[in-house]
Design an enzyme around this catalytic site. Sequence first.
Site, PDB file in Angstrom:
ATOM      1  N   PRO B 125       0.724  -1.025  -0.004  1.00  0.00           N
ATOM      2  CA  PRO B 125       0.252  -0.019  -0.105  1.00  0.00           C
ATOM      3  C   PRO B 125       0.757   0.966   0.268  1.00  0.00           C
ATOM      4  O   PRO B 125       0.933   2.751  -0.307  1.00  0.00           O
ATOM      5  CB  PRO B 125      -0.384   0.306   1.193  1.00  0.00           C
ATOM      6  CG  PRO B 125      -0.718  -1.823   1.458  1.00  0.00           C
ATOM      7  CD  PRO B 125       0.439  -2.310   1.352  1.00  0.00           C
ATOM      8  N   TYR B 126       2.394   1.335   0.987  1.00  0.00           N
ATOM      9  CA  TYR B 126       2.780   2.436   0.595  1.00  0.00           C
ATOM     10  C   TYR B 126       3.408   3.025  -0.929  1.00  0.00           C
ATOM     11  O   TYR B 126       3.524   3.916  -0.534  1.00  0.00           O
ATOM     12  CB  TYR B 126       3.954   2.343   1.507  1.00  0.00           C
ATOM     13  CG  TYR B 126       4.867   3.205   2.153  1.00  0.00           C
ATOM     14  CD1 TYR B 126       4.388   4.589   2.914  1.00  0.00           C
ATOM     15  CD2 TYR B 126       6.520   3.212   1.399  1.00  0.00           C
ATOM     16  CE1 TYR B 126       5.609   5.015   2.912  1.00  0.00           C
ATOM     17  CE2 TYR B 126       7.239   3.753   1.490  1.00  0.00           C
ATOM     18  CZ  TYR B 126       6.583   4.928   1.834  1.00  0.00           C
ATOM     19  OH  TYR B 126       7.686   6.055   2.139  1.00  0.00           O
ATOM     20  N   LEU B 127       4.247   1.620  -0.868  1.00  0.00           N
ATOM     21  CA  LEU B 127       4.313   1.936  -2.220  1.00  0.00           C
ATOM     22  C   LEU B 127       4.014   2.072  -3.387  1.00  0.00           C
ATOM     23  O   LEU B 127       4.408   2.714  -4.202  1.00  0.00           O
ATOM     24  CB  LEU B 127       6.037   0.530  -2.795  1.00  0.00           C
ATOM     25  CG  LEU B 127       6.187  -0.277  -1.965  1.00  0.00           C
ATOM     26  CD1 LEU B 127       7.143  -1.580  -2.285  1.00  0.00           C
ATOM     27  CD2 LEU B 127       7.368   0.890  -1.974  1.00  0.00           C
TER      28      LEU B 127
END
Lengths: 211, 211
Positions: B125-127
């Site tokens: 999700p962060y990437l």
Amino acid sequence: MSRTLIIGASGQIGKKLTRNMLNDGQKVAALVRDKNKLSEFDDANLSIIEADLTKDFEHAFEDCTQVVFVAGSGGNTGADKTILIDLWAACRAADYAKNNDIKHFIMVSSIGADAPSSGPEEMQPYLVAKHMADEHLVQRGLKYTIVRPGTLTDDEPSEQITTERPSNKDDAKITRADVAKALLYIVKNPADSNLVTELFNGNKSIAQALK
Amino acid sequence: MSRTLIIGASGQIGKKLTRNMLNDGQKVAALVRDKNKLSEFDDANLSIIEADLTKDFEHAFEDCTQVVFVAGSGGNTGADKTILIDLWAACRAADYAKNNDIKHFIMVSSIGADAPSSGPEEMQPYLVAKHMADEHLVQRGLKYTIVRPGTLTDDEPSEQITTERPSNKDDAKITRADVAKALLYIVKNPADSNLVTELFNGNKSIAQALK
């Protein structure tokens, strides 16, 4: 005959759209995570493709000419799934569509996705995800229709809609069944040019509202 | 004299960059949520601008010529904040930069942001957020440098770096202090063309690695 890929075919709108399309004699490739969720369907025009949208699902695009993206992470999952499904799976679907020469991509977006910062605070992460997915689609160079329904309800369909946002916020809603009927219309009558439209229950027939 | 806006100036890298720039005699506009977090700084070249990145912060861009986006929602917040800060605030920063005729936008991204689906599952999700923010910046038509550091550490800076990803995954790391030093170099020596680069500790001077 052309075949339409429905991504998220076992969802609340997706299943109604699948039903509408099969009743209309259309060929459907239904992408779902669990094929048992479509066990009620028995139709020679239906191909069910099991895939996890957080993984590669490009194989689903084979032999399809149109795509409807109606998948959503659902209201009960966390924002991590909003990123992975509503945003990232939608972006990859647009990329796969480009690779596979899809003629028309229909994205089920949301009212408010045009201006996430203006939405209710608790909705903003979702609206950002939808906004960025729509933006990514627009930049792919595919022919697209982006549909942004108002607040979804489970009322009986009226088959009366409008694309003009009601002045009274409480009227800015539409039944899931009417969204599914409008999607069938869009699949069968793709506009000549790209289109981004909101959808609400209103006072026009679907054909009039979307012509 | 040109002034650089640092968005996220009280963060772990942001504060080191602010220090480096002031020590170098550069003018800095430091955007932070809480100005008390920069109370250790006393420098005529520093303007502190308090703003909430989930709201409008375009006023911070006034009289600035370069921007460094080094804000992050941090490891302890949920994915909703990842969407609102790492993705949406970064996108709006690029839009504001375009509106305000910023000459160079430096985005601190992350290793793996080029291919989120290939990253560790818990990081995806962060990437995705970083990937989409980078994509949005690239499409604005601004001059940009996107820096993608490896795993960040708090070790002492070596001032020895490389832009080539080490073959051994365990070596794909860099100190926050070296990232801040590399950012100072990039602010002072913008490349002639747009650049996307990974950064790791290595065996070249910063000037050699980034020339």
